[in-house]
Design an enzyme around this catalytic site. Structure first.
Site, PDB file in Angstrom:
ATOM      1  N   ASP A 122      -0.819   7.245  -9.916  1.00 44.38           N
ATOM      2  CA  ASP A 122      -1.758   6.759 -10.927  1.00 44.38           C
ATOM      3  C   ASP A 122      -2.661   5.738 -10.251  1.00 44.38           C
ATOM      4  OD1 ASP A 122      -3.079   6.193 -13.230  1.00 44.38           O
ATOM      5  OD2 ASP A 122      -1.445   5.070 -14.160  1.00 44.38           O
TER       6      ASP A 122
ATOM      7  N   ASP B  76       0.844  -1.188   0.000  1.00 42.48           N
ATOM      8  CA  ASP B  76       0.000   0.000   0.000  1.00 42.48           C
ATOM      9  C   ASP B  76       0.882   1.241   0.000  1.00 42.48           C
ATOM     10  OD1 ASP B  76      -2.641   1.477   0.662  1.00 42.48           O
ATOM     11  OD2 ASP B  76      -1.287   2.073   2.277  1.00 42.48           O
TER      12      ASP B  76
END
Length: 310
Positions: A167, A149
């Site tokens: 992104d 993460d």
């Protein structure tokens, strides 16, 4: 991987778990593979010689000309704005296309590319048509790949970067936790991890349906202390306009930016034109709200735009 022909049938429940109605493909296509990971339902689709990788019902990346245009706009504006480009961090880069673009710069020394899903990263590293398209970027000796993460990664490191590319998928009711990668708390953390003169680019959805999404990210970045310039990319024959924000630690004049490398679709003139927002985007500027760890600003915008939830 097994391969079979699938003729599109609107509303087919068996495929709707992998390809949403909003992302339906015109004509026949081949499903190369359907994969279930702990994080996503993934479909790899072949059509007219191109691969499209779906995650959660939506295209995550592809080997199309659209992907070239999207990734060039995503990467090269931040690279042009940054004072240095030695260290680059890409969060959400499992397809390797943004990494491919960052590798065009000879002064780049190290790229760290993150993707939460290990399977997505394996597709970017090992699936032959994707590897050919990204030019083997995720296997390059300048590139370190990480399955983690993005927020957890940044919270647990004190390293800094010159350019950061975000992104990321849009947060939704099914993935509200993704909002924590768009919050003022996260952007403040990004600011701490950015070298002086650094630059960040952030994907901000499409302008035709969600201009408020762009302006909410804009407002949140400003609240975190960044100088922010929104920009967009639109092909004349394309229905979608892609929106982005450039966030920097010091003020940037778009007319001072220049392309440093040669690409398929961008020139210095085109780069500067992308900051000249059309009227339909500018009139929504004051509609942005600040995303925090504790609210659902962006989820609410997406729900209203795509699912007619009030």
């Amino acid at each position: 991987m097994s391969k079979y022909r699938y003729s599109k049938v609107s509303g087919d429940a068996s495929i709707r778990e992998y390809i949403s109605l909003e992302e339906d493909i015109d004509g026949e296509y081949t499903i190369v593979s359907k994969l279930n990971t702990p994080l996503h339902k993934i479909a790899i689709v072949e059509q007219e010689g191109n691969l499209l990788v779906y995650s959660g019902g939506y295209v995550m990346f592809s080997t199309t000309d659209d992907e070239d245009r999207y990734s060039e706009a995503m990467v090269h504006i931040a690279m042009a704005a940054a004072a240095k480009r030695k260290r680059v961090l890409i969060i959400g880069g499992g397809g390797g296309i943004t990494t491919r673009e960052a590798l065009r710069y000879s002064d780049v020394r190290k790229i760290t590319t993150l993707d939460l899903d290990e399977v997505i990263m394996k597709i970017g590293k090992k699936l032959e048509p994707v590897v050919a398209f990204n030019k083997g970027s995720l296997n390059h000796d300048k590139v370190k790949t990480v399955n983690e993460d993005g927020r957890k990664f940044l919270e647990e490191t004190d390293k800094k970067w010159d350019v950061i590319i975000l992104d990321l998928p849009e947060p939704s009711r099914k993935s509200v936790e993704v909002s924590r990668l768009y919050s003022v708390e996260f952007y403040s953390l990004l600011k701490e991890r950015l070298n002086p003169g650094g630059a960040i680019s952030i994907a901000c959805s499409n302008g035709d349906s969600t201009p408020q999404y762009l302006w909410s990210i804009y407002a949140t970045l400003r609240d975190a202390g960044f100088h922010v310039l929104p920009y967009y990319y639109l092909e004349e024959d394309d229905a979608d306009d892609w929106l982005y924000c450039l966030a920097t630690t010091s003020e940037v004049n778009p007319n001072d930016l220049s392309m440093v490398v040669s690409t398929k679709n961008l020139t210095t003139e085109r780069l500067r034109q992308m900051f000249d927002l059309p009227y339909y985007l500018n009139i929504a500027k004051n509609t942005g709200k600040i995303q925090t760890d504790d609210n659902t600003v962006l989820v609410d915008i997406i729900d209203k735009a795509y699912y007619n939830f009030e």
